[in-house]
Design a protein around this motif. Structure first.
Motif, PDB file in Angstrom:
ATOM      1  N   ALA A  36       0.873  -1.177   0.000  1.00 37.98           N
ATOM      2  CA  ALA A  36       0.000   0.000   0.000  1.00 37.98           C
ATOM      3  C   ALA A  36       0.907   1.223   0.000  1.00 37.98           C
ATOM      4  CB  ALA A  36      -0.896   0.026   1.229  1.00 37.98           C
ATOM      5  N   ARG A  37       0.648   2.151  -0.910  1.00 38.47           N
ATOM      6  CA  ARG A  37       1.351   3.430  -0.852  1.00 38.47           C
ATOM      7  C   ARG A  37       0.675   4.240   0.232  1.00 38.47           C
ATOM      8  NH1 ARG A  37       0.008   7.884  -2.905  1.00 38.47           N
ATOM      9  NH2 ARG A  37      -1.300   7.010  -4.539  1.00 38.47           N
ATOM     10  N   ILE A  38       1.467   4.837   1.116  1.00 37.91           N
ATOM     11  CA  ILE A  38       0.925   5.644   2.200  1.00 37.91           C
ATOM     12  C   ILE A  38       0.598   7.024   1.629  1.00 37.91           C
ATOM     13  CG2 ILE A  38       1.400   6.657   4.467  1.00 37.91           C
ATOM     14  CD1 ILE A  38       3.349   4.249   4.921  1.00 37.91           C
ATOM     15  N   ASP A  39      -0.660   7.442   1.765  1.00 38.89           N
ATOM     16  CA  ASP A  39      -1.066   8.719   1.162  1.00 38.89           C
ATOM     17  C   ASP A  39      -0.379   9.894   1.857  1.00 38.89           C
ATOM     18  OD1 ASP A  39      -2.583   9.224   3.479  1.00 38.89           O
ATOM     19  OD2 ASP A  39      -4.505   9.186   2.454  1.00 38.89           O
ATOM     20  N   ARG A  40      -0.422  11.039   1.195  1.00 36.15           N
ATOM     21  CA  ARG A  40       0.321  12.225   1.635  1.00 36.15           C
ATOM     22  C   ARG A  40      -0.068  12.690   3.035  1.00 36.15           C
ATOM     23  NH1 ARG A  40       3.005  16.131  -1.693  1.00 36.15           N
ATOM     24  NH2 ARG A  40       2.126  14.924  -3.399  1.00 36.15           N
ATOM     25  N   LYS A  41      -1.365  12.789   3.311  1.00 30.95           N
ATOM     26  CA  LYS A  41      -1.786  13.292   4.627  1.00 30.95           C
ATOM     27  C   LYS A  41      -1.322  12.363   5.741  1.00 30.95           C
ATOM     28  CE  LYS A  41      -6.503  11.367   4.657  1.00 30.95           C
ATOM     29  NZ  LYS A  41      -5.958  10.039   4.611  1.00 30.95           N
ATOM     30  N   THR A  42      -1.357  11.057   5.498  1.00 35.30           N
ATOM     31  CA  THR A  42      -0.916  10.093   6.504  1.00 35.30           C
ATOM     32  C   THR A  42       0.592  10.158   6.672  1.00 35.30           C
ATOM     33  OG1 THR A  42      -2.817   8.707   5.965  1.00 35.30           O
ATOM     34  CG2 THR A  42      -1.014   7.663   7.183  1.00 35.30           C
ATOM     35  N   PHE A  43       1.320  10.324   5.571  1.00 34.49           N
ATOM     36  CA  PHE A  43       2.771  10.457   5.652  1.00 34.49           C
ATOM     37  C   PHE A  43       3.154  11.684   6.477  1.00 34.49           C
ATOM     38  CE2 PHE A  43       6.843  11.981   3.753  1.00 34.49           C
ATOM     39  CZ  PHE A  43       7.648  11.004   4.315  1.00 34.49           C
ATOM     40  N   TYR A  44       2.452  12.804   6.282  1.00 30.73           N
ATOM     41  CA  TYR A  44       2.745  14.007   7.065  1.00 30.73           C
ATOM     42  C   TYR A  44       2.500  13.757   8.549  1.00 30.73           C
ATOM     43  CZ  TYR A  44       3.230  16.857   2.836  1.00 30.73           C
ATOM     44  OH  TYR A  44       3.643  17.377   1.652  1.00 30.73           O
ATOM     45  N   ARG A  45       1.459  13.019   8.864  1.00 34.70           N
ATOM     46  CA  ARG A  45       1.193  12.681  10.267  1.00 34.70           C
ATOM     47  C   ARG A  45       2.306  11.796  10.830  1.00 34.70           C
ATOM     48  NH1 ARG A  45      -3.779   9.721  10.777  1.00 34.70           N
ATOM     49  NH2 ARG A  45      -3.439   9.933  13.005  1.00 34.70           N
ATOM     50  N   LEU A  46       2.803  10.855  10.025  1.00 33.17           N
ATOM     51  CA  LEU A  46       3.918  10.009  10.459  1.00 33.17           C
ATOM     52  C   LEU A  46       5.166  10.847  10.701  1.00 33.17           C
ATOM     53  CD1 LEU A  46       3.524   6.991   7.998  1.00 33.17           C
ATOM     54  CD2 LEU A  46       2.882   7.066  10.418  1.00 33.17           C
ATOM     55  N   ALA A  47       5.427  11.800   9.801  1.00 33.36           N
ATOM     56  CA  ALA A  47       6.605  12.651   9.937  1.00 33.36           C
ATOM     57  C   ALA A  47       6.554  13.461  11.230  1.00 33.36           C
ATOM     58  CB  ALA A  47       6.730  13.566   8.723  1.00 33.36           C
ATOM     59  N   GLU A  48       5.361  13.853  11.658  1.00 29.85           N
ATOM     60  CA  GLU A  48       5.219  14.637  12.902  1.00 29.85           C
ATOM     61  C   GLU A  48       5.616  13.840  14.141  1.00 29.85           C
ATOM     62  OE1 GLU A  48       1.218  16.095  13.080  1.00 29.85           O
ATOM     63  OE2 GLU A  48       1.545  17.589  11.512  1.00 29.85           O
ATOM     64  N   VAL A  49       5.453  12.516  14.113  1.00 27.57           N
ATOM     65  CA  VAL A  49       5.771  11.706  15.297  1.00 27.57           C
ATOM     66  C   VAL A  49       7.112  10.986  15.174  1.00 27.57           C
ATOM     67  CG1 VAL A  49       3.342  11.399  15.907  1.00 27.57           C
ATOM     68  CG2 VAL A  49       4.492   9.659  14.502  1.00 27.57           C
ATOM     69  N   ALA A  50       7.799  11.162  14.050  1.00 23.37           N
ATOM     70  CA  ALA A  50       9.107  10.541  13.869  1.00 23.37           C
ATOM     71  C   ALA A  50      10.121  11.166  14.820  1.00 23.37           C
ATOM     72  CB  ALA A  50       9.567  10.687  12.421  1.00 23.37           C
ATOM     73  N   VAL A  51      11.097  10.379  15.204  1.00 25.74           N
ATOM     74  CA  VAL A  51      12.156  10.855  16.100  1.00 25.74           C
ATOM     75  C   VAL A  51      13.510  10.576  15.449  1.00 25.74           C
ATOM     76  CG1 VAL A  51      10.783  10.531  18.199  1.00 25.74           C
ATOM     77  CG2 VAL A  51      12.195   8.651  17.349  1.00 25.74           C
ATOM     78  N   PRO A  52      14.540  11.354  15.809  1.00 25.02           N
ATOM     79  CA  PRO A  52      15.857  11.097  15.217  1.00 25.02           C
ATOM     80  C   PRO A  52      16.518   9.870  15.857  1.00 25.02           C
ATOM     81  CG  PRO A  52      15.940  13.016  16.664  1.00 25.02           C
ATOM     82  CD  PRO A  52      14.513  12.560  16.623  1.00 25.02           C
ATOM     83  N   ASP A  53      17.212   9.085  15.027  1.00 23.60           N
ATOM     84  CA  ASP A  53      18.005   7.980  15.567  1.00 23.60           C
ATOM     85  C   ASP A  53      19.399   8.508  15.917  1.00 23.60           C
ATOM     86  OD1 ASP A  53      19.457   8.118  13.185  1.00 23.60           O
ATOM     87  OD2 ASP A  53      18.819   6.174  12.444  1.00 23.60           O
ATOM     88  N   GLU A  54      20.315   7.610  16.287  1.00 25.71           N
ATOM     89  CA  GLU A  54      21.662   8.030  16.717  1.00 25.71           C
ATOM     90  C   GLU A  54      22.454   8.711  15.592  1.00 25.71           C
ATOM     91  OE1 GLU A  54      21.685   3.855  15.242  1.00 25.71           O
ATOM     92  OE2 GLU A  54      20.574   4.823  16.849  1.00 25.71           O
TER      93      GLU A  54
END
Length: 178
Positions: free
Chosen positions: A143-161
């Motif tokens: 499934a391709r993740i739609d744009r609005k959902t991707f933006y929501r994912l980006a908001e909760v992403a955290v940096p790794d080491e």
């Protein structure tokens, strides 16, 4: 509609309906003979078309999606007695929403509910300037993740080491960069 099942998607839908009373039918167990291609296509936006016209009934799309099978780069609708080829422009499904929490659970345009994890990875394709996120749904189907959902994912992403933005779900880290 004709009596030829290769040109009659209603016959395929009837078999799918009978087989999917309790979830997805066991298409991994079905290895019927190839009966040819039909004029069916799943376009980039997730719309299903038959003979150039959109399939307007969501129930029919869900039935066809339940008997969709991928073999290599080819896609087929499969029943216990026949297999017909269809065209898929990108990914057959679109992830249209996600529940964000300790685990990320996606909903697709055909009603699949999938929690990202080792068996259902999030995969980034494309370039750094034009990333395209995907989710493994089942049996090689993405499934391709739609744009609005991707933006929501980006908001909760955290940096790794290393400073790369990642998501965590199902005990697995998923980078949000191609």
């Amino acid at each position: 509609m004709s009596d030829n099942p290769v040109s009659d998607p209603m016959a395929l839908a009837a078999v799918a309906k009978r087989a999917s009373k309790t979830g997805h039918p066991p298409i991994h167990l079905w290895n019927p003979p190839f009966c040819g291609d039909i004029d069916m296509e799943i376009r980039t936006d997730g719309t299903w078309f038959y003979q150039g016209s959109p399939i307007g009934r969501p129930e029919m799309v869900r039935l066809f999606a339940s008997i969709l099978k991928r073999e290599g780069d080819a896609y087929f609708l499969v029943t216990p007695v026949e297999k017909v080829g269809i065209r898929v422009a990108d990914a057959p499904f679109i992830a249209v929403d996600a529940e964000l929490g300790p685990e990320i659970t996606f909903t697709t345009n055909v009603g699949d509910i999938v929690t990202a994890g080792p068996d259902h990875p999030i995969e980034m394709r494309g370039s750094e300037d034009a990333p395209r996120p995907y989710l493994h749904v089942r049996n090689g189907l993405m499934a391709r993740i739609d744009r609005k959902t991707f933006y929501r994912l980006a908001e909760v992403a955290v940096p790794d080491e290393n400073g790369r933005m990642i998501l965590h779900s199902g005990g697995t880290n998923f980078p949000l960069e191609p």
